[in-house]
Write a protein that holds these residues in place. Structure first.
Motif, PDB file in Angstrom:
ATOM      1  N   ARG A  62      -7.221 -18.105-111.213  1.00 46.99           N
ATOM      2  CA  ARG A  62      -7.428 -17.949-109.775  1.00 46.99           C
ATOM      3  C   ARG A  62      -8.767 -18.508-109.318  1.00 46.99           C
ATOM      4  NH1 ARG A  62      -5.496 -12.445-110.956  1.00 46.99           N
ATOM      5  NH2 ARG A  62      -3.253 -12.390-110.563  1.00 46.99           N
ATOM      6  N   THR A  66      -7.174 -24.196-104.547  1.00 45.58           N
ATOM      7  CA  THR A  66      -5.837 -23.853-104.082  1.00 45.58           C
ATOM      8  C   THR A  66      -4.948 -25.084-104.045  1.00 45.58           C
ATOM      9  OG1 THR A  66      -6.823 -22.139-102.703  1.00 45.58           O
ATOM     10  CG2 THR A  66      -4.542 -22.747-102.232  1.00 45.58           C
ATOM     11  N   THR A 190       2.347 -21.502-104.921  1.00 46.85           N
ATOM     12  CA  THR A 190       0.929 -21.814-104.785  1.00 46.85           C
ATOM     13  C   THR A 190       0.190 -21.303-106.014  1.00 46.85           C
ATOM     14  OG1 THR A 190       0.335 -19.747-103.683  1.00 46.85           O
ATOM     15  CG2 THR A 190       1.075 -21.556-102.289  1.00 46.85           C
ATOM     16  N   HIS A 195      -4.351 -18.608-103.074  1.00 46.51           N
ATOM     17  CA  HIS A 195      -2.884 -18.573-103.123  1.00 46.51           C
ATOM     18  C   HIS A 195      -2.305 -17.410-102.326  1.00 46.51           C
ATOM     19  CE1 HIS A 195      -3.639 -15.525-106.190  1.00 46.51           C
ATOM     20  NE2 HIS A 195      -2.379 -15.172-106.115  1.00 46.51           N
ATOM     21  N   SER A 231      -7.325 -22.157 -96.117  1.00 41.78           N
ATOM     22  CA  SER A 231      -7.778 -21.350 -97.255  1.00 41.78           C
ATOM     23  C   SER A 231      -9.071 -21.917 -97.829  1.00 41.78           C
ATOM     24  CB  SER A 231      -6.700 -21.308 -98.340  1.00 41.78           C
ATOM     25  OG  SER A 231      -6.563 -22.554 -98.982  1.00 41.78           O
TER      26      SER A 231
END
Length: 284
Positions: A62, A66, A190, A195, A231
């Protein structure tokens, strides 16, 4: 004259002091459930039934930029897959086989290792069976490698999520595999830092029915591109206005891998809609 009894008493006193000091160094410490001893073992469950190294691998994935991938299809037009990601140095698209692309989100070193390993597996598949592996088989190879590294003592899970896009006949397919080796097929997926926000906006602004009906492809791809840009802005990145790299993959007989791949680099938000239209018009 030295008293022998005094010497014996003195030696015993020194022995007692040394033994006490040694015992203090090896004092037993009772640990809690959240103890870090489970952090270092990939094959040991914690007391609450979790594999912490796998969870840390998911957290590492993570930390990447993105990305969003969407499969667009209809009864009257060819299938098409879009890969949309911010323009950064660590956004690398790996060509695994002539008809398969993979994007690794997270630690780029882990992504390069995974891509190299899967390329070798694809070559071995061609030598053994005389044909290219299907997209699903490639995705299963990716998941198998990621899962294997959660079973080997001394190893660690890969800190990346792999998104696999490819062409099978006249269709495109989209898969994603996480650090635990779970492989799933998607219409939209995603990965990366943003995400969750991209998924939330997608549920609000674009529906699954829209993708299945194939209506307004340009609008759907443009909306998803704007979600990725939003994002990126929410992450608080300083500097110039963010730009996107957009990849498309569609079936095309007669080309290498029976697929047509396009890439638009450094796409700003003002040019996003027009470039998406141009990419769709160029699909053969």
């Amino acid at each position: 004259m030295i008293n022998p009894y005094a010497s014996i008493v003195a030696l015993c006193s020194l022995w007692v002091v040394a033994e006490c000091a040694h015992s203090a160094r090896r004092r037993t410490v009772f640990r809690t459930v959240e103890d870090t001893r489970y952090d270092r073992s990939i094959t040991t469950f914690s007391a609450d039934g979790r594999l912490r190294q796998v969870e840390y691998g998911m957290e590492a994935s993570r930390r990447g930029n993105t990305i969003a991938a969407v499969k667009l299809s209809s009864e009257t037009e060819k299938d098409c897959c879009f890969l949309i990601m911010p323009k950064t140095q660590d956004a690398v698209v790996h060509r695994i086989d002539a008809h398969v692309l993979m994007v690794a989100t997270g630690y780029m070193g882990d992504g390069r290792f995974l891509a190299s390993h899967i390329r070798q597996k694809c070559r071995n598949h061609r030598l053994q069976f005389g044909e290219a592996p299907t997209v699903k088989q490639v995705a299963q190879m990716v998941g198998a490698v990621q899962h294997l590294l959660t079973l080997i003592p001394g190893a660690r899970p890969l800190g990346c999520v792999a998104t696999v896009v490819g062409v099978e006949g006249t269709n495109t397919r989209l898969f994603q595999s996480g650090p635990g080796g779970v492989v799933e097929e998607y219409t939209f997926c995603t990965a990366g830092r943003g995400h969750e926000s991209v998924l939330l906006k997608f549920e609000q602004e674009a529906s699954q029915e829209t993708l299945e009906k194939g209506s307004s492809w340009a609008d759907v791809a443009t909306k998803i591109g704007n979600m990725v840009l939003d994002s990126y802005r929410e992450e608080g990145k300083s500097g110039d206005e963010p730009e996107l790299d957009i990849w498309t993959m569609s079936p095309c007989q007669g080309r290498r891998g029976s697929c047509h791949i396009q890439c638009a680099k450094s796409v700003s938000s003002s040019r996003l809609s027009s470039l998406v239209e141009e990419l769709l018009n160029n699909i053969i």
